[in-house]
Write a protein that holds these residues in place. Structure first.
Motif, PDB file in Angstrom:
ATOM      1  N   GLY A   1      82.755 -29.200 -35.595  1.00 37.95           N
ATOM      2  CA  GLY A   1      81.437 -29.280 -35.447  1.00 37.95           C
ATOM      3  C   GLY A   1      80.624 -27.778 -36.011  1.00 37.95           C
ATOM      4  O   GLY A   1      81.141 -27.293 -37.053  1.00 37.95           O
ATOM      5  N   TRP A   2      79.531 -27.422 -35.659  1.00 40.06           N
ATOM      6  CA  TRP A   2      78.831 -26.462 -36.402  1.00 40.06           C
ATOM      7  C   TRP A   2      79.031 -25.139 -35.722  1.00 40.06           C
ATOM      8  O   TRP A   2      79.595 -24.119 -36.324  1.00 40.06           O
ATOM      9  N   THR A   3      78.458 -24.949 -34.361  1.00 47.50           N
ATOM     10  CA  THR A   3      78.998 -24.095 -33.596  1.00 47.50           C
ATOM     11  C   THR A   3      80.146 -23.863 -32.818  1.00 47.50           C
ATOM     12  O   THR A   3      80.790 -23.025 -32.660  1.00 47.50           O
ATOM     13  N   SER A   4      80.553 -25.060 -32.425  1.00 40.51           N
ATOM     14  CA  SER A   4      81.597 -25.475 -31.715  1.00 40.51           C
ATOM     15  C   SER A   4      81.961 -26.946 -31.742  1.00 40.51           C
ATOM     16  O   SER A   4      81.039 -27.789 -32.093  1.00 40.51           O
ATOM     17  N   PRO A   5      83.202 -27.364 -31.232  1.00 42.23           N
ATOM     18  CA  PRO A   5      83.373 -28.887 -31.084  1.00 42.23           C
ATOM     19  C   PRO A   5      82.474 -29.622 -30.143  1.00 42.23           C
ATOM     20  O   PRO A   5      82.477 -30.739 -30.441  1.00 42.23           O
ATOM     21  N   GLY A   6      81.885 -28.911 -29.223  1.00 42.06           N
ATOM     22  CA  GLY A   6      80.885 -29.557 -28.462  1.00 42.06           C
ATOM     23  C   GLY A   6      79.891 -30.159 -29.017  1.00 42.06           C
ATOM     24  O   GLY A   6      79.132 -30.999 -28.566  1.00 42.06           O
ATOM     25  N   ASN A   7      79.602 -29.728 -30.186  1.00 44.79           N
ATOM     26  CA  ASN A   7      78.530 -30.378 -30.950  1.00 44.79           C
ATOM     27  C   ASN A   7      78.524 -31.892 -31.016  1.00 44.79           C
ATOM     28  O   ASN A   7      77.427 -32.450 -31.179  1.00 44.79           O
ATOM     29  N   TRP A   8      79.759 -32.500 -30.980  1.00 45.84           N
ATOM     30  CA  TRP A   8      80.033 -33.702 -31.187  1.00 45.84           C
ATOM     31  C   TRP A   8      79.716 -34.520 -30.059  1.00 45.84           C
ATOM     32  O   TRP A   8      79.512 -35.961 -30.001  1.00 45.84           O
ATOM     33  N   SER A   9      79.589 -33.851 -28.748  1.00 43.92           N
ATOM     34  CA  SER A   9      79.198 -34.301 -27.622  1.00 43.92           C
ATOM     35  C   SER A   9      77.863 -35.415 -27.888  1.00 43.92           C
ATOM     36  O   SER A   9      77.704 -36.327 -27.017  1.00 43.92           O
ATOM     37  N   GLU A  10      77.035 -34.678 -28.515  1.00 45.25           N
ATOM     38  CA  GLU A  10      75.696 -35.199 -28.805  1.00 45.25           C
ATOM     39  C   GLU A  10      75.784 -36.474 -29.843  1.00 45.25           C
ATOM     40  O   GLU A  10      74.390 -37.108 -29.902  1.00 45.25           O
ATOM     41  N   ASN A  11      76.669 -36.656 -30.550  1.00 39.78           N
ATOM     42  CA  ASN A  11      76.773 -37.953 -31.369  1.00 39.78           C
ATOM     43  C   ASN A  11      76.322 -39.259 -30.596  1.00 39.78           C
ATOM     44  O   ASN A  11      76.969 -39.237 -29.392  1.00 39.78           O
ATOM     45  N   LEU A  12      75.677 -39.989 -31.076  1.00 31.19           N
ATOM     46  CA  LEU A  12      75.072 -41.480 -30.594  1.00 31.19           C
ATOM     47  C   LEU A  12      76.176 -42.195 -30.231  1.00 31.19           C
ATOM     48  O   LEU A  12      76.225 -42.956 -29.261  1.00 31.19           O
TER      49      LEU A  12
ATOM     50  N   LYS B   1      73.356 -30.341 -37.225  1.00 30.28           N
ATOM     51  CA  LYS B   1      73.278 -30.933 -36.011  1.00 30.28           C
ATOM     52  C   LYS B   1      72.566 -32.328 -36.011  1.00 30.28           C
ATOM     53  O   LYS B   1      73.453 -33.110 -35.247  1.00 30.28           O
ATOM     54  N   GLY B   2      71.742 -32.419 -36.734  1.00 28.56           N
ATOM     55  CA  GLY B   2      71.130 -33.721 -36.838  1.00 28.56           C
ATOM     56  C   GLY B   2      71.922 -34.859 -37.481  1.00 28.56           C
ATOM     57  O   GLY B   2      72.201 -35.899 -37.135  1.00 28.56           O
ATOM     58  N   MET B   3      72.739 -34.404 -38.712  1.00 28.59           N
ATOM     59  CA  MET B   3      73.592 -34.896 -39.105  1.00 28.59           C
ATOM     60  C   MET B   3      74.875 -35.525 -38.275  1.00 28.59           C
ATOM     61  O   MET B   3      75.369 -36.621 -38.343  1.00 28.59           O
ATOM     62  N   ILE B   4      75.439 -34.385 -37.355  1.00 26.61           N
ATOM     63  CA  ILE B   4      76.521 -34.740 -36.612  1.00 26.61           C
ATOM     64  C   ILE B   4      75.868 -35.762 -35.534  1.00 26.61           C
ATOM     65  O   ILE B   4      76.548 -36.670 -34.974  1.00 26.61           O
ATOM     66  N   ILE B   5      74.806 -35.725 -34.858  1.00 27.80           N
ATOM     67  CA  ILE B   5      74.006 -36.679 -34.060  1.00 27.80           C
ATOM     68  C   ILE B   5      74.197 -37.926 -34.456  1.00 27.80           C
ATOM     69  O   ILE B   5      74.401 -39.225 -33.658  1.00 27.80           O
ATOM     70  N   ASN B   6      73.687 -38.265 -35.794  1.00 25.61           N
ATOM     71  CA  ASN B   6      73.537 -39.525 -36.332  1.00 25.61           C
ATOM     72  C   ASN B   6      74.845 -40.059 -37.246  1.00 25.61           C
ATOM     73  O   ASN B   6      74.767 -41.022 -38.031  1.00 25.61           O
ATOM     74  N   TYR B   7      75.903 -39.410 -37.110  1.00 27.64           N
ATOM     75  CA  TYR B   7      76.857 -39.489 -37.756  1.00 27.64           C
ATOM     76  C   TYR B   7      77.604 -40.864 -37.407  1.00 27.64           C
ATOM     77  O   TYR B   7      77.785 -41.377 -36.324  1.00 27.64           O
ATOM     78  N   THR B   8      78.064 -41.872 -38.439  1.00 35.10           N
ATOM     79  CA  THR B   8      78.646 -43.240 -38.338  1.00 35.10           C
ATOM     80  C   THR B   8      79.954 -43.213 -39.102  1.00 35.10           C
ATOM     81  O   THR B   8      80.790 -44.091 -38.864  1.00 35.10           O
TER      82      THR B   8
END
Length: 256
Positions: A150-161, A122-129
């Motif tokens: 995503g990890w649990t769902s596609p919604g994890n990508w909504s946290e990407n910076l 999840k941290g990697m998805i948040i900081n993904y570039t």
């Protein structure tokens, strides 16, 4: 132990370690080929060349260790040198203990490991570039091949910076579901969303990973048991031969 039995044990252990040595040489050779063959193999995998190089170093290290153990086992067996047989037995024992310890720790700490893995991904998805070729491109490969997002769902990508701070509607390109209409298919990076709903897979990768582990649990367990049996066989043969050697004769060892 009878003389005939000792001879059979000696040469069986020699052949066992010769195969171990050849197997290690093949692993090391494959790692060297990946590392230095820049004109074909790594050139084709340009996007993941750093990951491939890391894998090649691991292969070279494992192959070198296997060759060294095979060499010590061969010399110790054919010339009946107790110190080399003892060193070989000790190396196999340490490897076996390490494997059993790792297996026990993974089993009893599986919930904690799962939680830590979730936090890391999840941290990697948040900081993904899309620029980190080692971890991010590996994750892109997992999403694309396992057809998940995503990890649990596609919604994890909504946290990407980048996605949160962008004026455009973006989504992970490797999440793209080919059966849905959208922009051109890309393997890495972030793509622009043209429709109201992103054309991505609806399943999180945690489900796909768990399914893969369950489907291949028997194969993984079989490989682990097979490796352990081979190591135990080598330990038994080396100890039997070591105990049968009453007096070492170093004159039999060739001098250069």
């Amino acid at each position: 132990m009878g003389k005939g039995c000792i001879t059979v044990t000696k040469y069986f252990l020699f052949l066992f370690n010769l195969l171990f040595f050849i197997f290690g040489a093949l692993i090391m050779g494959f790692g060297l080929w990946i590392l230095f063959d820049n004109q074909s193999f790594i050139a084709v995998l340009q996007e993941s060349s750093h990951t491939v190089k890391v894998a090649s170093y691991i292969l070279i290290g494992v192959g070198s260790l296997s060759m060294a153990m095979g060499f010590f086992g061969c010399i110790g067996a054919i010339y009946e040198i107790r110190c080399l047989l003892g060193l070989y037995f000790t190396c196999l024992l340490l490897i076996l203990i390490a494997q059993v310890t790792a297996g026990v720790l993974i089993y009893f700490q599986r919930d904690r490991l799962k939680h830590e893995m979730s936090n890391i991904i999840k941290g990697m998805i948040i900081n993904y570039t899309g620029q980190n070729r080692t971890t991010e491109h590996t994750w892109d490969y997992i999403q694309k091949t396992m057809k998940c997002c995503g990890w649990t769902s596609p919604g994890n990508w909504s946290e990407n910076l980048l996605i949160k701070n962008s004026t455009q509607k973006l989504y992970s390109c490797s999440c793209r579901n080919d059966s849905l209409p959208g922009t051109e298919v890309r393997s890495v990076g972030l793509c622009e969303q043209l429709s109201s709903d992103p054309p991505v897979y609806e399943t999180g990768c945690i489900t796909s990973v768990e399914k893969w582990l369950l489907d291949n649990c028997g194969v993984i367990l079989g490989i682990c048991v097979g490796v352990a049996v081979v190591e135990l066989l080598g330990m038994i043969l080396s100890m039997c031969l070591c105990k049968s050697v009453v007096q070492e004769d170093y004159t039999k060892v060739p001098k250069y």
